[in-house]
Design a protein around this motif. Structure first.
Motif, PDB file in Angstrom:
ATOM      1  N   VAL A  13       0.661  -1.282   0.048  1.00 47.07           N
ATOM      2  CA  VAL A  13       0.023  -0.035  -0.008  1.00 47.07           C
ATOM      3  C   VAL A  13       0.915   1.223  -0.164  1.00 47.07           C
ATOM      4  O   VAL A  13       0.612   2.094  -0.827  1.00 47.07           O
ATOM      5  N   TRP A  14       2.035   1.255   0.986  1.00 48.40           N
ATOM      6  CA  TRP A  14       2.848   2.406   0.778  1.00 48.40           C
ATOM      7  C   TRP A  14       3.458   2.624  -0.290  1.00 48.40           C
ATOM      8  O   TRP A  14       3.703   3.666  -0.974  1.00 48.40           O
ATOM      9  N   VAL A  52       0.828  22.169   5.948  1.00 49.13           N
ATOM     10  CA  VAL A  52       0.403  20.934   6.692  1.00 49.13           C
ATOM     11  C   VAL A  52       1.021  20.705   7.798  1.00 49.13           C
ATOM     12  O   VAL A  52       2.387  20.523   8.074  1.00 49.13           O
ATOM     13  N   THR A  53       0.071  20.399   8.990  1.00 50.00           N
ATOM     14  CA  THR A  53       0.698  20.329  10.500  1.00 50.00           C
ATOM     15  C   THR A  53      -0.067  19.246  11.086  1.00 50.00           C
ATOM     16  O   THR A  53       0.331  18.925  12.176  1.00 50.00           O
ATOM     17  N   ASN A  54      -1.011  18.545  10.173  1.00 55.67           N
ATOM     18  CA  ASN A  54      -1.881  17.353  10.929  1.00 55.67           C
ATOM     19  C   ASN A  54      -2.483  16.611   9.683  1.00 55.67           C
ATOM     20  O   ASN A  54      -2.178  16.982   8.636  1.00 55.67           O
ATOM     21  N   LEU A  55      -2.851  15.438  10.027  1.00 54.84           N
ATOM     22  CA  LEU A  55      -3.528  14.517   9.142  1.00 54.84           C
ATOM     23  C   LEU A  55      -4.710  15.238   8.489  1.00 54.84           C
ATOM     24  O   LEU A  55      -4.697  14.923   7.194  1.00 54.84           O
ATOM     25  N   LYS A  56      -5.529  15.736   9.200  1.00 54.12           N
ATOM     26  CA  LYS A  56      -6.602  16.325   8.558  1.00 54.12           C
ATOM     27  C   LYS A  56      -6.162  17.328   7.182  1.00 54.12           C
ATOM     28  O   LYS A  56      -6.775  17.362   6.418  1.00 54.12           O
ATOM     29  N   LEU A  57      -5.353  17.981   7.757  1.00 57.21           N
ATOM     30  CA  LEU A  57      -4.920  19.087   6.954  1.00 57.21           C
ATOM     31  C   LEU A  57      -3.959  18.391   5.690  1.00 57.21           C
ATOM     32  O   LEU A  57      -4.265  18.955   4.144  1.00 57.21           O
ATOM     33  N   GLN A 108      -6.181   7.659  -0.293  1.00 58.29           N
ATOM     34  CA  GLN A 108      -5.853   7.294   1.023  1.00 58.29           C
ATOM     35  C   GLN A 108      -4.258   6.695   1.053  1.00 58.29           C
ATOM     36  O   GLN A 108      -3.519   6.903   1.976  1.00 58.29           O
ATOM     37  N   GLN A 109      -4.117   6.034  -0.155  1.00 64.08           N
ATOM     38  CA  GLN A 109      -2.572   5.269  -0.184  1.00 64.08           C
ATOM     39  C   GLN A 109      -1.473   6.647  -0.088  1.00 64.08           C
ATOM     40  O   GLN A 109      -0.505   6.642   0.483  1.00 64.08           O
ATOM     41  N   VAL A 110      -2.051   7.766  -0.903  1.00 61.84           N
ATOM     42  CA  VAL A 110      -0.940   8.721  -1.260  1.00 61.84           C
ATOM     43  C   VAL A 110      -0.990   9.640   0.308  1.00 61.84           C
ATOM     44  O   VAL A 110       0.198  10.143   0.465  1.00 61.84           O
ATOM     45  N   VAL A 111      -1.946   9.885   0.988  1.00 60.30           N
ATOM     46  CA  VAL A 111      -1.928  10.593   2.291  1.00 60.30           C
ATOM     47  C   VAL A 111      -1.082   9.680   3.114  1.00 60.30           C
ATOM     48  O   VAL A 111      -0.464  10.302   3.762  1.00 60.30           O
ATOM     49  N   ASP A 112      -1.164   8.326   3.252  1.00 59.66           N
ATOM     50  CA  ASP A 112      -0.623   7.436   3.994  1.00 59.66           C
ATOM     51  C   ASP A 112       0.837   7.546   3.766  1.00 59.66           C
ATOM     52  O   ASP A 112       1.899   7.455   4.594  1.00 59.66           O
ATOM     53  N   LYS A 144       3.710   9.185   6.379  1.00 56.99           N
ATOM     54  CA  LYS A 144       4.671   8.260   6.839  1.00 56.99           C
ATOM     55  C   LYS A 144       6.174   8.730   6.507  1.00 56.99           C
ATOM     56  O   LYS A 144       7.000   8.681   7.255  1.00 56.99           O
ATOM     57  N   THR A 145       6.293   9.107   5.530  1.00 57.01           N
ATOM     58  CA  THR A 145       7.380   9.668   4.691  1.00 57.01           C
ATOM     59  C   THR A 145       7.943  11.088   5.314  1.00 57.01           C
ATOM     60  O   THR A 145       9.231  11.157   5.581  1.00 57.01           O
ATOM     61  N   PHE A 146       6.878  11.759   5.203  1.00 58.76           N
ATOM     62  CA  PHE A 146       7.525  13.250   5.369  1.00 58.76           C
ATOM     63  C   PHE A 146       7.020  13.790   6.784  1.00 58.76           C
ATOM     64  O   PHE A 146       7.490  14.958   7.407  1.00 58.76           O
TER      65      PHE A 146
END
Length: 92
Positions: free
Chosen positions: A17-18, A52-57, A79-83, A87-89
């Motif tokens: 997925v990642w 971007v400072t949190n997952l919602k943003l 969702q895969q892009v968000v994940d 995790k990466t940045f």
């Protein structure tokens, strides 16, 4: 036992997925980000004044960028892009 099997299967599929999130991101986002950041696309994620400072943003930013880039990701791909980015940045 059933929960353990589900947990194991999720752990085994997470790298796939990642990796797909990275492929989707790189194919749709890197060219625009490089243009915005004078050639270094990843600076958009590592600059001190990032938006971007949190997952919602992050989720909202990915959605906005996908619209701007005219990318038609399925919800799971989004969702895969968000994940991948989380995790990466961002380490959310």
């Amino acid at each position: 036992m059933k929960r353990a099997l589900i947990a194991i299967s999720l752990l085994l599929t997470m790298p796939l997925v990642w990796a797909n999130g990275q492929v989707l991101h790189d194919g749709a986002c890197m060219q625009c980000h490089a243009a915005l950041m004078n050639g270094d696309a990843n600076v958009i994620y590592t600059r001190t004044e990032r938006r971007v400072t949190n997952l919602k943003l992050l989720d909202s930013q990915v959605e906005g960028c996908a619209l701007a880039a005219d990318v038609a990701w399925l919800p799971g791909e989004h969702q895969q892009v968000v994940d991948y980015l989380a995790k990466t940045f961002y380490q959310f």
